[in-house]
Write an enzyme that holds these catalytic residues in place. Structure first.
Site, PDB file in Angstrom:
ATOM      1  N   THR A 184       0.807  -1.527  -0.453  1.00 52.89           N
ATOM      2  CA  THR A 184       0.191   0.036   0.328  1.00 52.89           C
ATOM      3  C   THR A 184       0.838   1.257  -0.039  1.00 52.89           C
ATOM      4  O   THR A 184       2.279   1.645   0.588  1.00 52.89           O
ATOM      5  CB  THR A 184      -0.707  -0.308   1.293  1.00 52.89           C
ATOM      6  OG1 THR A 184      -0.159   0.443   2.372  1.00 52.89           O
ATOM      7  CG2 THR A 184      -1.774  -1.183   1.762  1.00 52.89           C
ATOM      8  N   VAL A 185       0.480   2.490  -0.582  1.00 54.24           N
ATOM      9  CA  VAL A 185       1.157   3.984  -0.387  1.00 54.24           C
ATOM     10  C   VAL A 185       0.002   5.051  -0.089  1.00 54.24           C
ATOM     11  O   VAL A 185      -1.109   4.950  -1.136  1.00 54.24           O
ATOM     12  CB  VAL A 185       1.563   3.589  -2.131  1.00 54.24           C
ATOM     13  CG1 VAL A 185       2.288   5.802  -1.571  1.00 54.24           C
ATOM     14  CG2 VAL A 185       2.565   2.926  -2.396  1.00 54.24           C
ATOM     15  N   ARG A 208       2.488   7.766  -6.279  1.00 56.54           N
ATOM     16  CA  ARG A 208       2.978   8.537  -7.183  1.00 56.54           C
ATOM     17  C   ARG A 208       4.217   9.393  -7.343  1.00 56.54           C
ATOM     18  O   ARG A 208       4.225   9.860  -8.052  1.00 56.54           O
ATOM     19  CB  ARG A 208       1.705   9.041  -8.336  1.00 56.54           C
ATOM     20  CG  ARG A 208       0.810   8.609  -8.350  1.00 56.54           C
ATOM     21  CD  ARG A 208       0.848   7.075  -9.396  1.00 56.54           C
ATOM     22  NE  ARG A 208      -0.563   6.304  -9.769  1.00 56.54           N
ATOM     23  CZ  ARG A 208      -0.885   5.658  -8.743  1.00 56.54           C
ATOM     24  NH1 ARG A 208      -0.627   4.914  -7.753  1.00 56.54           N
ATOM     25  NH2 ARG A 208      -2.058   4.832  -9.502  1.00 56.54           N
ATOM     26  N   ARG A 209       5.510   8.311  -5.903  1.00 52.65           N
ATOM     27  CA  ARG A 209       6.321   9.426  -5.702  1.00 52.65           C
ATOM     28  C   ARG A 209       7.085   8.928  -6.437  1.00 52.65           C
ATOM     29  O   ARG A 209       8.792   8.899  -5.371  1.00 52.65           O
ATOM     30  CB  ARG A 209       6.554   9.624  -4.579  1.00 52.65           C
ATOM     31  CG  ARG A 209       5.458  11.406  -4.643  1.00 52.65           C
ATOM     32  CD  ARG A 209       5.659  11.558  -3.021  1.00 52.65           C
ATOM     33  NE  ARG A 209       4.218  12.488  -2.209  1.00 52.65           N
ATOM     34  CZ  ARG A 209       4.716  13.144  -1.214  1.00 52.65           C
ATOM     35  NH1 ARG A 209       5.588  13.204  -1.033  1.00 52.65           N
ATOM     36  NH2 ARG A 209       3.962  13.640  -1.373  1.00 52.65           N
ATOM     37  N   GLY A 210       6.726   6.910  -6.400  1.00 53.01           N
ATOM     38  CA  GLY A 210       7.908   6.336  -6.687  1.00 53.01           C
ATOM     39  C   GLY A 210       8.499   5.390  -5.929  1.00 53.01           C
ATOM     40  O   GLY A 210       8.946   4.249  -5.212  1.00 53.01           O
ATOM     41  N   TYR A 232       1.773  -4.340 -11.835  1.00 52.79           N
ATOM     42  CA  TYR A 232       2.880  -4.574 -11.839  1.00 52.79           C
ATOM     43  C   TYR A 232       3.357  -5.056 -12.725  1.00 52.79           C
ATOM     44  O   TYR A 232       4.560  -5.873 -12.779  1.00 52.79           O
ATOM     45  CB  TYR A 232       2.454  -6.432 -10.854  1.00 52.79           C
ATOM     46  CG  TYR A 232       2.108  -5.875  -9.921  1.00 52.79           C
ATOM     47  CD1 TYR A 232       3.137  -5.040  -7.981  1.00 52.79           C
ATOM     48  CD2 TYR A 232       0.441  -6.007  -9.550  1.00 52.79           C
ATOM     49  CE1 TYR A 232       2.564  -4.726  -7.332  1.00 52.79           C
ATOM     50  CE2 TYR A 232       0.262  -4.976  -7.873  1.00 52.79           C
ATOM     51  CZ  TYR A 232       0.528  -5.073  -7.466  1.00 52.79           C
ATOM     52  OH  TYR A 232       0.677  -4.598  -5.734  1.00 52.79           O
ATOM     53  N   PHE A 252      -3.552 -13.526  -0.712  1.00 46.57           N
ATOM     54  CA  PHE A 252      -2.005 -14.003   0.000  1.00 46.57           C
ATOM     55  C   PHE A 252      -1.679 -12.625   0.364  1.00 46.57           C
ATOM     56  O   PHE A 252      -2.125 -11.341  -0.672  1.00 46.57           O
ATOM     57  CB  PHE A 252      -1.258 -14.211   0.216  1.00 46.57           C
ATOM     58  CG  PHE A 252       0.030 -14.945  -0.819  1.00 46.57           C
ATOM     59  CD1 PHE A 252       0.886 -14.601  -1.367  1.00 46.57           C
ATOM     60  CD2 PHE A 252      -0.793 -16.030  -2.279  1.00 46.57           C
ATOM     61  CE1 PHE A 252       1.444 -13.863  -2.985  1.00 46.57           C
ATOM     62  CE2 PHE A 252      -0.151 -15.320  -3.951  1.00 46.57           C
ATOM     63  CZ  PHE A 252       0.444 -14.626  -3.759  1.00 46.57           C
TER      64      PHE A 252
END
Ligand code: COA
Length: 416
Positions: free
Chosen positions: A86-87, A93-95, A126, A416
């Protein structure tokens, strides 16, 4: 302020912040309670968990753990299973994902893992890291009155027995059933920690209310448990007639007899007029074939879920069995450069070998397309027709399909 990415294995405070970030990242507004945090810390494998910290606040999460992935023929390869990605929306979108992913995959390759795996939430995330869709899942709906299934059916004792059991019995007997199932099905993986506790409600993570399901075990005539179905029933009546829906949460079987019996059992329950799976059902279920009217079973969704990322191409390709003998030179392109190279795959009755080669290529493909072929899900001819594989010699896609084809499609019933 710059964001620092660090391992969280040794810090309880970091781990609590990490779990809170997982909730926020997956858009669960209600934060985990202190008790839930303590339980998660204690029971989760965080040995390879990374967190991105903006000051004290964890804003991105990532972890991986050891896994076994079953490949065609019943062999297993060691996988780097990626999870908990997760971000937080404020830091997207900052890498951050890229930084954590590249580090994890590089270390996995150095460790000797053969592939990496994950269950992808969205298709577009991905591929850039070298993953490709390797096994699909389906959501089934069966309208029982349309099936023409014989309602006098009961399971003959000579074929086995079905029995309602409770959660404790599932925790006791389920692991052996799953173990037998997953070793026989390409795409299946070993269970994660807390799998049985969560399946049976003994451990409840997340804010969703728990509804106790029914558990039914199939035993073969020797008394060995060979299949399990977990389902709940939604009570409904229409025109003074029962119209209940049986919703399958999990159904796996180690033998075809067990699979046939469990589907037939579900379709024979009085009051139930519809059987549905969730969207993690078997895309290759025997279900439609068991019905006199096969059109009574519809797939409501059919989509990729398990993604695989080659890390060691020779180890990966020699671990599986093939449907024919033959040789193929594969030129593998890798967006991260980890598995790039040209390999000669040779299959004979003695087994498969795969070595780097300087011979000219038969097929040029990226790691994602190799993953799509690997477990038998995709056809090389179809990928070539779509422009996702380049045929460098005549007939190479057909020769690849003759090698890679499998009897049943791969399936991973467990996220998973
Ligand atoms: C998916 C997620 C982790 C991406 O994190 P991120 O830090 O924003 O990703 P990055 O900044 O490293 O992005 C790398 C690249 O992937 C692209 N990308 C990332 N997420 C994407 C998405 N959901 N759809 C399309 N492209 C995506 C970015 O645009 C970027 O491309 P670029 O290099 O060409 O500009 C984040 O959006 C998220 O937490 N989503 C919700 C939870 C989720 O889906 N988790 C995955 C569970 S399997």
């Amino acid at each position: 302020m710059s964001v620092e990415i660090r391992d969280i294995a040794d810090s309880a405070a970091d781990q609590d912040a990490w779990f809170r970030a997982v909730y926020t990242g997956f858009l669960t507004a209600e934060p985990p309670s202190p008790e839930q945090l303590a339980e998660r810390r204690e029971r989760s494998d965080l040995g390879r968990a990374q967190g991105a910290f903006d000051g004290d606040r964890c804003v991105a999460t990532f972890r991986s753990f050891d896994q076994e992935l079953t490949v065609p023929g019943g062999g297993v390869v060691r996988a780097d299973a990626v999870s908990g990605v997760t971000v937080t929306a404020t830091h997207r979108r900052r890498g951050l994902l890229t930084r954590m992913m590249v580090r994890d995959l590089t270390e996995a390759r150095e460790r000797g893992d053969v592939v990496a795996t994950l269950a992808a939430a969205e298709f577009l995330i991905y591929g850039r890291y070298g993953f490709g869709p390797a096994a699909r899942t389906a959501e089934w709906r069966v309208e029982k009155p349309l099936t023409r299934f014989d309602q006098r059916w009961t399971l003959p004792e000579s074929e086995g027995t079905v029995a309602f059991v409770d959660g404790a019995e599932v925790r006791k007997e389920g692991p052996a059933v799953h173990e037998r199932f997953r070793r026989g099905r390409a795409g299946a993986v070993d269970t994660v920690s807390m799998y049985w506790e969560r399946l049976t409600g003994e451990v409840r993570w997340g804010p969703d209310a728990w509804k106790e399901p029914f558990y039914v075990l199939f035993r073969d005539p020797a008394g060995e448990a060979q299949g399990l179905v977990v389902f709940d029933v939604q009570d409904a009546w229409r025109d003074v007639q029962p119209a209940n829906v049986a919703k399958v949460r999990k159904l796996f079987a180690a033998t075809p007899a067990a699979e046939r019996a469990l589907w037939r059992f579900l379709l024979s329950i009085d009051w139930v007029s519809e059987v549905r799976t969730n969207d993690e059902g078997d895309p290759d279920a025997l279900l439609p074939l068991l019905l006199p009217n096969q059109r009574a079973a519809a797939t409501l969704s059919h989509a990729d879920l398990l993604w695989v990322r080659p890390l060691d191409v020779p180890a990966m390709l020699t671990a599986r069995r093939y449907s024919a003998s033959g040789a193929l030179v594969l030129d593998i392109r890798d967006p991260l450069g980890l598995s790039e190279g040209r390999y000669l795959l040779e299959v004979s009755e003695a087994g498969a070998s795969c070595v780097p080669t300087t011979r000219s290529a038969d097929l040029t493909l990226d790691t994602g397309a190799l993953s799509a072929l690997y477990l038998g899900d995709a056809s090389a001819a179809r990928l070539a027709a779509a422009g996702l594989v380049d045929a460098d010699t005549d007939g190479a896609p057909d020769r690849a399909d003759a090698l890679f084809r499998t009897g049943r499609r791969p399936w991973c019933p467990d996220t998973f």
